[in-house]
Design an enzyme around this catalytic site. Sequence first.
Site: not given
Ligand code: NDP
Length: 257
Positions: A148, A161
């Site tokens: 990130s 985070y």
């Molecule tokens: P979302 O909240 O849209 O999606 C998160 C995903 O992670 C879901 O598929 C969820 O599945 C899964 N997940 C969360 N916890 C678990 C767990 N314990 N075990 C298995 N699966 C899990 O997030 P984003 O798409 O926004 O973010 C994705 C990545 O990108 C993250 O690492 C985030 O930190 C990073 N990021 C995002 C940014 C942004 O601006 N959005 C910027 C920089 C980095 P389920 O719901 O089924 O649990």
Amino acid sequence: MTSSLFDLTGRIALVTGSSRGIGRSLAAGLAASGATTVLHGRETGRLRTAGEELAAAQPGAQIHTASFDVTDAEAVAAGISDIEGRVGPLDILVNNAGIQHRVPLLDLEVEDWDRVLRTNLTSAFLVGREAARHMLPRRTGKIINVCSVQTDLARPTIAPYTAAKGGLRNLTRSMTAEWASAGLQVNGIAPGYIHTDMTQNLVDDPSFNSWILGRTPAARWGTPEDLVGPAVWLASDASNYVNGQVIFIDGGMSVVV
Ligand code: NDP
């Protein structure tokens, strides 16, 4: 010649947290480049729907699903072993699953600190270690850790985070130090502010939204699709001598004040 450098035909990829958001777009991009792709998440209904929609959007693509909690060491070991047996040998792992928790440091409960660290950092160790146990004897594998801008830059209310994403950069380096000589390449992508479920409340906040537009040289939010090209590059032969790097994909946010 040039395009074959990015061809993932015959490779098997797992993207954690790909039932929605960034992970889902990365999975779609890897599948479009030819990879047999495993979608992953905890919530099985959403995961099944994502798998069906991706298969319908890309006729002929090889799409599978797997559900396990990335913070649970035993579930991770069983999940990776299941994928290796059911789908085949993993070539590409994208450690993408993550969560956010916004609260000032003085109000932060230790349980919430632990939950964010386990989901955003320990998970990459657990899933990366299990994948590497299978990849290392084959002397090939690509691991991409989703970092990130908070890998480098702090903001109030998101300390766990920021600590986790900073740690993820050094975990990327540690994996490189131990595994690169055995043919594994471990790199990171560091997205800026991307419009997903995780950031919907920020998009909906007029003052935060206008801060993002002013603070980002590209003057817009990123989209999950903006991250696909760099991920395909790091997953493909086009990046075969790139080791331990974190590539910022942030519209320029991290290079200006
Ligand atoms: P979302 O909240 O849209 O999606 C998160 C995903 O992670 C879901 O598929 C969820 O599945 C899964 N997940 C969360 N916890 C678990 C767990 N314990 N075990 C298995 N699966 C899990 O997030 P984003 O798409 O926004 O973010 C994705 C990545 O990108 C993250 O690492 C985030 O930190 C990073 N990021 C995002 C940014 C942004 O601006 N959005 C910027 C920089 C980095 P389920 O719901 O089924 O649990």
